[in-house]
Enzyme design. Structure first.
Site, PDB file in Angstrom:
ATOM      1  N   CYS A  30      41.110 -31.220  90.129  1.00  0.00           N
ATOM      2  CA  CYS A  30      39.825 -30.543  90.341  1.00  0.00           C
ATOM      3  C   CYS A  30      39.909 -29.064  89.948  1.00  0.00           C
ATOM      4  O   CYS A  30      40.608 -28.289  90.597  1.00  0.00           O
ATOM      5  CB  CYS A  30      39.441 -30.709  91.812  1.00  0.00           C
ATOM      6  SG  CYS A  30      38.096 -29.663  92.377  1.00  0.00           S
ATOM      7  N   CYS A  33      38.814 -26.589  92.600  1.00  0.00           N
ATOM      8  CA  CYS A  33      39.826 -26.561  93.665  1.00  0.00           C
ATOM      9  C   CYS A  33      40.956 -25.610  93.281  1.00  0.00           C
ATOM     10  O   CYS A  33      41.423 -24.818  94.107  1.00  0.00           O
ATOM     11  CB  CYS A  33      40.409 -27.953  93.903  1.00  0.00           C
ATOM     12  SG  CYS A  33      39.226 -29.174  94.482  1.00  0.00           S
TER      13      CYS A  33
END
Length: 123
Positions: A30, A33
């Site tokens: 991600c 993230c």
């Protein structure tokens, strides 16, 4: 204090045994993230009185499911064992700092009592 890895075995105990816990639900693939990770880590180093935990949603799929994680990153904040913040998306450093200060100032017992009183009035 740096961040700690939380698992299905350690999650509940960590939440219940610490006054304030910030939890970052993330995954290695991600992009947002990975962008949020340094902000989360820096905040953990500035606020050593708070526990910062990370849950790898790939490794801990059952825990992510139980927490009803629908998108990542998702930040959850617990105070005295109560969920007080739950939002998907990466926060910029200033927003995370502001959130931490708000949570520190929050009288969670009073907030719960007020919510219960409101619920009783509504029913």
């Amino acid at each position: 204090m740096s961040t700690i890895e939380l698992t299905g075995e350690t999650f509940e105990k960590t939440i219940l045994e610490n006054d304030i816990v910030l939890v970052d639900f993330w995954a290695a693939w991600c992009g947002p993230c990975r962008q949020f990770a340094p902000t989360f880590e820096a905040s953990s180093e500035q606020n050593t009185d708070i526990v910062y935990g990370k849950v790898d949603t790939e490794a801990e799929q059952q825990l992510a499911g139980a927490a009803q994680i629908r998108s990542i990153p998702t930040l959850m904040v617990f105070k005295k064992g109560h969920l007080v913040y739950n939002e998907a998306g990466a926060l910029p450093p200033q927003a995370l700092d502001s959130l931490v200060e708000q949570v520190k100032a929050l009288d969670v017992d009073k907030a719960i009592a007020e919510a219960q009183a409101q619920a009783e009035q509504d029913s």
